[in-house]
Design a protein around this motif. Structure first.
Motif, PDB file in Angstrom:
ATOM      1  N   PRO A 299       0.846  -1.202   0.000  1.00 49.56           N
ATOM      2  CA  PRO A 299       0.000   0.000   0.000  1.00 49.56           C
ATOM      3  C   PRO A 299       0.881   1.252   0.000  1.00 49.56           C
ATOM      4  O   PRO A 299       2.061   1.187   0.371  1.00 49.56           O
ATOM      5  CB  PRO A 299      -0.791  -0.115   1.306  1.00 49.56           C
ATOM      6  N   THR A 302       3.168   6.871   3.706  1.00 49.91           N
ATOM      7  CA  THR A 302       2.697   8.224   4.025  1.00 49.91           C
ATOM      8  C   THR A 302       3.357   9.272   3.137  1.00 49.91           C
ATOM      9  O   THR A 302       2.715  10.248   2.707  1.00 49.91           O
ATOM     10  CB  THR A 302       3.009   8.537   5.508  1.00 49.91           C
ATOM     11  N   ASP A 333      -8.562   2.881   4.790  1.00 52.34           N
ATOM     12  CA  ASP A 333      -8.014   2.428   6.071  1.00 52.34           C
ATOM     13  C   ASP A 333      -7.717   0.920   6.047  1.00 52.34           C
ATOM     14  O   ASP A 333      -6.703   0.465   6.586  1.00 52.34           O
ATOM     15  CB  ASP A 333      -9.004   2.744   7.190  1.00 52.34           C
ATOM     16  N   ASP A 336      -4.659   0.164   4.034  1.00 56.14           N
ATOM     17  CA  ASP A 336      -3.466   0.619   4.738  1.00 56.14           C
ATOM     18  C   ASP A 336      -3.041  -0.363   5.830  1.00 56.14           C
ATOM     19  O   ASP A 336      -1.874  -0.391   6.223  1.00 56.14           O
ATOM     20  CB  ASP A 336      -3.738   2.001   5.345  1.00 56.14           C
ATOM     21  N   ASP A 337      -3.978  -1.191   6.328  1.00 54.67           N
ATOM     22  CA  ASP A 337      -3.644  -2.167   7.362  1.00 54.67           C
ATOM     23  C   ASP A 337      -2.844  -3.355   6.813  1.00 54.67           C
ATOM     24  O   ASP A 337      -2.280  -4.127   7.592  1.00 54.67           O
ATOM     25  CB  ASP A 337      -4.929  -2.699   8.020  1.00 54.67           C
TER      26      ASP A 337
END
Length: 826
Positions: A299, A302, A333, A336-337
């Motif tokens: 993914p 940041t 979300d 992103d995990d």
């Protein structure tokens, strides 16, 4: 010029005439002309083989019925022929089965049974009948009585080789003194030139069947081998094949015959050691090969300019701002995990997010919306453009410098970790760029980046070849394998349902994938209930019964698998004593408790024995290879549901790597005990030599000391024990007015704790024994027994009282004689 062969087919009717001459033959007719294949290639060997087949059948029959075998073998001279008689005390054979057992080749009960037995094909004893009728023209005479029958059945028969059926000339009932059992009498052409092989077969059979009683009577010798144990071999049970080692053709046949509908059901029903969890593991391995795996990409980090929330929002239309924002946030979300995420995992993420938002906001997110969201996120993950453009193929133009993509960065990290540090970063980056190009090209065929291991290797090879060609650098086989495995390890097994059994039936490539998946799965070793190994204790008992040696050792390995069939290898070694010291060691080969007396040089067992470096284990081995020399016997037993022999005569085990490895490990395990024994023996020999020297010197020194000092000679036993670090056992006797007080003192001068068995034989009844001692009276003598454990540099004392006229005899066990000093004062 036209050759004769080129015009031969021009004549009409040739093919039809040749076809008319084609005909089937029976198996009996085949072996009639090829009896050497069954071990009947000469009169000498034929007689031994006939004995072997009859005895093997007798042992199997008795053991299956739970009867301790009693087998009698007699060979008589009968004019120009030899008469062979074999009797057993087995359960007998029914009237209906007897003719086929002895008169029909390939008739038996064990061929399809996946459990250990001496015979399997149903050829052996009927082949002996066939050999006898071919060489003497006389029928086999068979008597058999089942338990509880009032009379025995008697047959005279031969094998009808045209039809492979028994041809009976006499069928009647008769009286017989055995309550149950079978007797076969054959007359055949033969000679006794193989007398030694015959004797070896009977003797070796007694070694590995210590529960049996065997008797051999032949014109010049008579042997009896009594049983060494009343313990029958463990009863075996038939098992299903084990997934490891089973061949492709066998699995294809099993798929055609099974009643199971699913692959998981097929695996659990048809194979041993496969439960639900193992079946799932095999199915996953099968999926990897049949469907391939999906690449899992990282993914966005940041720091990256990739906004999955925005990508989902832009792809979602007409769902309202709140529902759309909640949907986009849930998807972003969840992605992103993940450390890495595959396409099918993304589908699950989007479906879960849509259902949660539907439940919370009451807004329906249909298939189209979900597909758009998956497409948008996947494009963001793999840097895919909104629409296809005519990009330059990096494979064709290596000088092109496309913008860095997420795929290149991801693959660079994997390749950099998998390849040698000697490879320059720029080279690894160029390779990763080309490999990423292959994945980008794949999108036109499968957006999911789903690849088999073989296809992935093609990608890696293509990128490596271009790197070698354009960057003038080596990208070797090891680097390619490492990169392939690194990428394959991060790829995900797909959730697709495997094909049904009916879809696999007849599909060779798919079945091959299933077989590869079975072999790649870690599966528990097969159960051993189908096997009856001899066991360590009984191997030693058999060797001790037949060989008067100084040392015995045995080793039994755990079960392994070859061709779907479990097997166990055992080894035993006898050394020293009365075993012949000159020449090579005696190698005894066995398969399913049957001695192998011929074709020693063609057997895997012999090859393994020759390959071991016996000098490491204390035996002489000229040249460092071949059979070692010395007074030793090496025995190897292979127990299997299907022993791979080199031929139908079952004289030698084939060179199967899995079996050879286990033979070597079993022999080495037993040989390590031999090495320890020989090292200890050499140490004891040195100790004995040193002790003998001291035994001569110390008395002379004591005498000189006494002479110089004018004192009594000192007791040298205590000094000798201290110098030699021995265990000293000495008796002290003191008069006590009412008899004598006896003290047996044990002083341990060795470096370890010693456990002794001390027995003092007293001619009169002892009294007041100290704690820990016991006394037993036998034939007017009293045996005082004491078993002390004495630590290093410590002592223990046994005390008791005896009459004045008592005499004593001290016996000490538990310590080698070379490490023991005993002073037995009367």
């Amino acid at each position: 010029m036209t050759s004769f062969q080129s015009t031969l087919g021009d004549e009409p009717g040739i093919a039809e005439e040749l076809a008319e001459n084609q005909q089937a033959i029976s198996i009996a007719e085949f072996f009639e002309k090829n009896k050497h294949m069954l071990g009947f290639d000469s009169g000498a060997r034929g007689l031994v083989t006939a004995v072997k087949e009859a005895v093997d059948n007798a042992l199997d029959a008795a053991e299956e019925a739970g009867i301790l075998p009693d087998i009698y073998v007699e060979i008589q001279e009968a004019g120009d022929y030899y008469r062979l008689i074999v009797e057993d005390n087995g359960p007998g054979i029914t009237k209906e089965s007897l003719p086929k057992v002895f008169g029909k080749l390939l008739y038996g009960s064990r061929f399809h049974a996946r459990e250990q037995s001496r015979g399997q094909q149903g050829i052996g004893i009927s082949a002996a009948v066939l050999y006898a009728q071919l060489t003497s023209g006389k029928p086999a005479k068979i008597t058999s009585r089942t338990q509880g029958a009032s009379e025995a059945e008697y047959f005279e028969l031969i094998v009808d080789t045209d039809n492979n059926e028994p041809e009976i000339s006499v069928e009647e009932t008769t009286s017989w003194d055995r309550p149950h059992g079978t007797r076969i009498e054959l007359e055949m052409e033969g000679n006794m030139r193989a007398r030694q092989q015959l004797h070896d077969y009977i003797k070796h059979t007694a070694v590995v069947n210590p529960h049996g009683r065997l008797e051999l009577r032949e014109p010049k010798a008579h042997f009896k081998f009594e049983r060494a144990t009343d313990q029958l071999p463990e009863e075996t049970e038939e098992i299903r094949p084990h997934p490891h080692g089973v061949e492709l053709g066998t699995v294809m046949k099993m798929l055609s015959a099974t009643d199971s509908q699913t692959v998981s059901g097929f695996l659990q029903e048809e194979f041993t050691r496969v439960g639900k969890k193992t079946a799932e593991s095999i199915t996953d391995e099968f999926r990897d090969r049949y469907y391939g795996r999906e690449m899992r990409w990282r993914p966005p980090a940041t720091r990256e300019d990739v906004d999955l929330h925005e990508a989902v929002s832009d792809a979602t239309a007409n769902k309202g701002p709140n529902a759309t924002a909640a949907f986009a946030a849930a998807v972003a979300d969840a992605v992103d995990d993940y450390d890495r995420i595959a396409h099918h995992e993304l589908l699950d993420v989007v479906d879960a997010a849509a259902e949660d938002v539907e439940a919370e906001h009451g807004t329906t997110f249909g298939d189209t919306v979900r597909e758009n969201a998956v497409d948008a996120v996947w494009r963001a993950l793999v840097d895919a453009p909104e629409a296809e453009t005519d990009d330059v193929d990096s494979d064709d133009d290596p000088d092109a410098e496309p913008d860095e993509s997420r795929l290149v960065a991801d693959l660079y990290d994997l390749a950099d970790e998998a390849t040698s540090t000697r490879k320059d970063d720029e080279i690894v980056h160029a390779f990763a760029d080309r490999l990423a190009g292959r994945f980008e090209d794949e999108r036109s065929e499968d957006v999911r980046h789903r690849l088999t291991h073989a296809r992935l290797r093609e990608y890696v090879d293509r990128a490596a070849d271009l790197t070698e060609e354009y960057d003038d650098v080596a990208f070797g086989e090891t680097a390619r394998e490492n990169v392939t495995e690194a990428v394959w390890d991060v790829m995900a097994t797909v959730p697709d349902d495997p094909p049904l059994v009916r879809e696999l039936d007849g599909h060779r490539d798919a079945t091959s994938d299933l077989v590869d998946g079975m072999r790649a799965t870690d599966i528990m070793a097969p159960p051993t209930r189908c096997l009856a190994p001899i066991t360590d204790d009984l191997i030693r008992a058999g060797l001790e019964k037949e060989f008067d040696a100084d040392f015995y050792s045995a080793a039994t390995r755990d079960a392994e698998v070859h061709g779907g069939d479990p097997f166990i290898v055992e080894a035993g070694i006898a050394y020293g004593g009365e075993i012949e010291a000159d020449g090579s060691v005696d190698v005894m080969r066995f398969a399913n408790r049957v001695p192998l007396v011929y074709q020693r040089g063609a057997c895997a067992t012999t090859d393994v024995v020759k390959s071991i470096g016996w000098r490491n284990y204390g035996l002489d081995q000229p040249g460092g290879s071949g059979l070692p020399n010395g007074p030793a016997v090496v025995m190897v037993h292979v127990a299997s549901t299907n022993v791979p022999f080199t031929s139908e005569s079952k004289d030698a085990v084939a060179n199967v790597p899995e079996i050879e490895d286990e033979i070597e490990l079993a022999i080495r395990e037993a040989a390590r005990d031999l090495k320890s024994y020989l090292n200890k023996r050499r140490s004891m020999q040195k100790r004995r030599k040193k002790q003998n020297v001291l035994g001569k010197i110390l008395p002379e020194m004591a005498e000189k000391v006494a002479e110089v000092t004018d004192r009594d000679e000192p007791d040298i036993d205590d000094a000798l024990a201290r110098i030699m670090n021995n265990v000293l056992v000495e008796r002290h006797i003191e008069e006590n007015g009412d008899g004598r007080a006896i003290s047996v003192v044990v002083e341990n001068h060795s470096g370890t704790t010693e456990s002794l068995e001390v027995t003092d034989i007293v001619s009169a009844e002892p009294r007041n024994l100290s704690d820990g001692a016991t006394v037993v009276e036998m034939d007017g003598e009293w045996f005082v027994k004491w078993e002390p454990d004495v630590s290093s540099d410590d002592e223990a004392v046994l005390e008791y009282e005896a009459p004045d006229d008592a005499s004593f005899d001290l016996d000490v066990k538990g310590v080698e004689g070379e490490k023991l000093t005993v002073t037995d004062t009367q």
